[in-house]
Write an enzyme that holds these catalytic residues in place. Structure first.
Site, PDB file in Angstrom:
ATOM      1  CG  ASN A 196      -3.624  -2.605  -6.999  1.00  0.00           C
ATOM      2  OD1 ASN A 196      -4.113  -3.378  -6.183  1.00  0.00           O
ATOM      3  ND2 ASN A 196      -3.250  -1.367  -6.685  1.00  0.00           N
ATOM      4  CB  ILE A 215      -0.208  -5.352 -13.299  1.00  0.00           C
ATOM      5  CG1 ILE A 215      -1.041  -6.265 -14.218  1.00  0.00           C
ATOM      6  CG2 ILE A 215      -0.369  -5.772 -11.842  1.00  0.00           C
ATOM      7  CD1 ILE A 215      -0.438  -7.620 -14.416  1.00  0.00           C
ATOM      8  CB  CYS A 216      -0.238  -0.663 -10.041  1.00  0.00           C
ATOM      9  SG  CYS A 216       0.674   0.259  -8.791  1.00  0.00           S
ATOM     10  CG  LEU A 217       2.838  -6.765  -7.908  1.00  0.00           C
ATOM     11  CD1 LEU A 217       1.936  -6.737  -6.679  1.00  0.00           C
ATOM     12  CD2 LEU A 217       2.763  -8.142  -8.568  1.00  0.00           C
TER      13      LEU A 217
END
Lengths: 760, 175
Positions: free
Chosen positions: B105, B113-115
């Site tokens: 991610n 960041i993929c959150l």
């Protein structure tokens, strides 16, 4: 031509011859002149001849007229210089006689070390000197040449041990000034037919003078005098500090040394006036020496003098006067600093003692040096040391409020109470202004006679620290008062207000008012509904943090509290009581099957025993659960210990405590007596300033840790500026440096080239 | 007995409520960030930490995340940067990895960041501390459904290979 030189020579000889003849014959007929000259020469030579004084045969009678006539003849012939040479030659031949006698005396001295032989020798040698001395009518030249030759000879034959003997003899003369009975050998020095001299030692001195010993051994004479004075001062003044010795010494000098001095230094004086002017120079040198000796002595004793203050003020006044003559201020400072380092500023010394000594130093050095330069130089290391001691403030504050336990307060009760004085700027318009003393350093600040407390408080940069510590101390003392009499504390606060100013002590005022208000509130509540509980209600924000920790009071104690709280709420609807469960004391009557025991205990103890009224056996863990407390089990064990000591509980095996409803045989008798029924909690209820400080530093450390974790290495400056994110951060960079250094010692951080980083 | 009026009023509580205000003054954001910093410093969550980059700007922080033990990232430390918007906490902070992080991610190049909580699921109740904790757990439990690094997502199931890749990109922090 060959004869010419010869002829010339003959001519020369002839003319010389006739000139000599003419001179000796004095143009008298024939050679009568020559004959009379010859006769005169014999008479004169015979007259002058240095005879052996030991020779018993009487010297040939002399007709002084004949001798005189003879000398006249010789003078006419211009032959006196030749006669003088002849005489000196004779003297040289006869000198062995004197040498022989000197040796005898010196041998005796070497064998006995008795200086009387030196004295006798001097007198005897003078006899020789007088015996051989040409009459003064013959003119100064001859006398001077004679004296020079004679003395030269004497000096050349005196053995090295003479110096020692001479010194011993000189030392003896000091005693002669006042000695009622002169040693026998001394009186025997004067011939019996002479009248006894006014002073027993005067023949000696004139002998020394005749022989030129006083000039030759001048430094010896003065050093003997110096040593004599030193010995006297050391003997009379060592460890005698209560009175001024300088006056006494000077009197002693006048009575003893001055009369003595007349002999070596003012023999020739014809009247008192002359003697005075002759003695002036040497007298002031000796006085200087007195001051120097006394200064040296007092300097070496200075630490103990200060310890003895105020019983040693005499010595201090002496020192002051001496230091004005002798420039030894720096030695004094160094000695005192050294002594302080060795004897005062070490971990073994009590802070209170250090403070007491510091106060004494202040007082003492003010006597010695009113402008305070010495004090400034000496005080600096002490102040720095005190600043590092954790309990300095507490000690000062305790003495400020006159802590009863210590008795001797740092502060003189007679000293008027004054407001704290700040460092003042120099007031140049002051007509009494004086420049700073020359040995004052650049950072020296004239410390105008401010009072002791101001000086002590100024150890620290701000007085806020003192006020905080005062608060803590006041809190402890107020909470310890059970009889409701706060007059003493009120008086203290009033005194402190004068010192620190009204505003600084406002918080303390509030604390005090809390106490009196509580009393009133309590009276009111008791009037509504009588209760055994008497609460002290404090305003949390104005009190230093108090010992916290929670536990529930069990059983009837809880009810008591709740009832009281309810009444309070009725009385002050906008307020809610927030109990501090650990504080206070309870007077309990514990009724058991066979006995009733009274005890005064802290709340935790009371809570424990209350639970035992529910059941007889408890374990520590159960007790903690019952009280819903967060305390350590050691605190419970300690509380239980109190009851075990009173014979109420018994530890039954591992972690089980049982109530003794009936006293155990043999157990009860001795136990209670080993400990007083009232147990005092050693731990003060108020969190000390130090603990608060430590808690605060813990917060700052978290921040430092956080920034070093994320930002890597940082300089001290960066850390300091980043710490502004931490609430309440008020340290300066030096303090931070000290803190980081401490962290480094604990292995938490490392530093390289001024950059700090976390130790991982 | 007459009524006694209390003479000393306790000082007023200084803490103003932080949330629920629509006016976005920089002052209140600063206050919020200060208090978050204090909370973060005083909490002892192991392996996460953050601090403002400089004393002049409270809106840029540097963070440190240690890989949770028991995961492939155990023992590794990553630096992240956190930028707070002026309307924080009503908008999420911008967070990215500063040290290259090989993770399904995380974009290996940009560090993005993929959150979800940093995007559409953001809420003002989150704080720096919760973000850091989420990131820490993300390391051990990636969301392979929406990868930024498809290669990493693909080899996640072969830990041996994955670890090799992680170590290839990993740069230890010279702190």
């Amino acid at each position: 031509m060959n004869f010419q030189p010869h002829e010339k020579l003959s001519k020369h000889v002839v003319s010389k011859w006739s000139a000599s003849f003419g001179r000796l014959n004095r143009e008298q007929t024939g050679i009568t002149g020559l004959l009379s000259f010859s006769e005169a020469w014999t008479i004169a030579r015979d007259f002058l001849y240095p005879r052996d004084l030991t020779d018993a045969s009487p010297p040939p009678p002399k007709k002084i007229r004949d001798v005189k006539a003879a000398f006249d003849v010789l003078a006419q012939c211009k032959m006196l210089p030749v006669l003088m040479e002849d005489f000196l030659e004779d003297m040289h031949k006869q000198q062995y006689l004197v040498t022989r006698e000197i040796k005898i005396f010196m041998d005796k001295y070497d064998a006995t070390s008795d200086p009387q032989y030196i004295a006798k020798m001097a007198i005897r040698v003078v006899e020789w000197y007088k015996g051989w001395s040409p009459p003064s009518e013959l003119g100064g030249t001859l006398a001077a040449a004679y004296t020079l030759n004679f003395q030269t000879h004497i000096y050349s034959v005196l053995p090295p041990s003479f110096t020692r003997g001479f010194k011993a003899l000189l030392n003896l003369t000091f005693n002669l000034v006042h000695m009622a009975s002169v040693p026998e050998w001394m009186s025997s020095l004067v011939p019996a037919n002479h009248p006894p001299p006014a002073r027993a030692d005067s023949p000696l001195w004139s002998a020394f003078d005749k022989l030129g010993l006083l000039d030759r051994y001048e430094s010896l004479v003065s050093s003997v005098c110096y040593e004599y004075i030193e010995a006297y001062i050391l003997e009379t003044c060592t460890k005698r500090w209560d009175e001024s010795m300088l006056v006494a010494i000077r009197e002693w000098m006048t009575d003893n040394i001055v009369p003595w001095m007349i002999m070596p230094y003012a023999r020739g004086a014809r009247n008192a006036e002359e003697a005075r002017s002759m003695l002036q120079g040497v007298g002031s040198r000796l006085d200087f020496h007195v001051c120097k000796t006394l200064t040296d002595l007092r300097t070496s004793e200075i630490f103990d003098i200060i310890v003895d203050y105020p019983d040693s003020s005499g010595a201090l006044h002496d020192l002051k006067e001496c230091l004005q003559r002798v420039d030894q201020r720096s030695q004094l400072v160094q000695t005192l600093r050294k002594a302080n380092n060795k004897r005062l500023l070490h971990p073994g010394a009590d802070t209170k003692d250090i403070l007491t000594q510091y106060v004494s130093i202040i007082r003492c050095l003010r006597i010695v040096d009113p402008p305070g330069v010495l004090l400034y130089k000496v005080a600096d290391p002490i102040r720095r040391y005190l600043r590092d001691r954790p309990d300095t403030i507490r000690c000062i504050v305790a003495s400020l409020v006159g802590d009863g336990e210590s008795g001797d307060s740092l502060v003189d009760d007679n000293e008027p109470i004054q407001p704290l004085q700040q460092q003042q700027e120099e007031d140049y318009s002051d007509p009494n202004w004086e420049p700073e003393p020359i040995d004052a350093g650049p950072e020296f600040r004239t410390n105008k006679p401010s009072d002791i407390i101001s000086t002590l408080v100024s150890i620290y940069d701000s007085k806020e620290l003192f006020v905080k510590e005062l608060q803590v101390l006041l809190a402890q003392r107020l909470l310890a008062i059970t009889d409701g009499n706060y007059e003493k504390e009120r008086r203290n606060i009033e005194i402190l207000k004068i010192r620190f100013g009204e505003s600084a002590l406002q918080v303390c005022e509030v604390m005090l008012r809390d106490m009196t208000d509580s009393k009133r509130t309590d009276t009111h509540i008791q009037a509504q509904k009588s209760s055994n509980l008497h609460a002290t209600v404090i305003s949390k924000h104005f009190w230093p943090p108090l010992q916290s920790g929670k536990f529930q009071m069990p059983g009837q104690l809880k009810e008591l509290r709740e009832k009281y709280a309810k009444e309070f709420h009725l009385f002050k609807p906008d307020k809610k009581l927030n109990w501090l469960p650990h504080l206070g004391t309870l007077k309990l009557d514990i009724e058991l099957d066979d006995r009733t025991i009274s005890a005064e205990v802290p709340p935790l103890e009371a809570a424990c025993i209350e639970l035992f009224s529910q059941k007889d056996e408890w374990s520590v863990k159960e007790l903690i659960e019952q009280m819903a407390g967060s305390m350590e089990s050691t605190a419970i064990i300690k509380a239980l210990g109190t009851w075990i000591d009173l014979g109420i509980l018994k530890e039954e095996g591992e972690d089980v405590y049982r109530l003794l409803n009936t006293a155990e045989e043999g157990d009860q008798g001795h136990r209670p007596s080993t400990r007083p029924a009232m147990t005092i909690d050693e731990e003060p209820p108020v969190t000390s300033l130090q603990q608060q400080e430590a808690a605060q530093m813990q917060v700052f450390w978290k921040f430092i840790e956080g920034m070093l974790t994320n930002l890597g290495t940082l300089s001290l400056d960066r850390i300091q500026s980043m710490l502004k994110f931490a609430p309440g951060y008020d340290r300066n960079i030096e303090q931070l440096g000290g803190f980081m250094e401490a962290a480094r010692r604990e292995g938490l951080v490392t530093v390289k080239d001024g950059m700090w980083k976390l130790q991982r | 007995m007459e009524q006694i009026t209390p003479t000393i009023a306790p000082p007023r509580a200084a803490k103003a409520p932080v949330t629920g205000q629509t006016t976005e003054s920089l002052g209140s954001v600063t206050k919020r960030l200060s208090s978050e910093l204090m909370t973060l410093m005083m909490s002892s969550s192991p392996g996460i930490s953050a601090f403002p980059k400089s004393d002049a700007n409270l809106f840029e922080w540097v963070g440190t995340i240690e890989g949770p033990s028991g995961t492939i990232y155990a023992g590794l430390t990553y630096k992240i940067s956190i930028n707070f918007p002026a309307n924080y906490p009503y908008a999420a902070p911008t967070i990215k990895f500063d040290s290259p992080c090989y993770h399904p991610n995380v974009d290996i190049n940009s560090g993005a960041i993929c959150l979800d909580i940093l995007q559409d699921k953001w809420s003002a109740v989150y704080s720096v501390q919760t973000i850091l904790l989420s990131l820490q757990s993300l390391l051990g439990e990636p969301n392979n459904a929406s990868p930024l690094n498809p290669d990493a997502a693909r080899i996640w199931d072969t830990p041996q290979e994955f670890k090799t890749q992680v170590m290839r990109y990993y740069r230890p922090i010279d702190a």
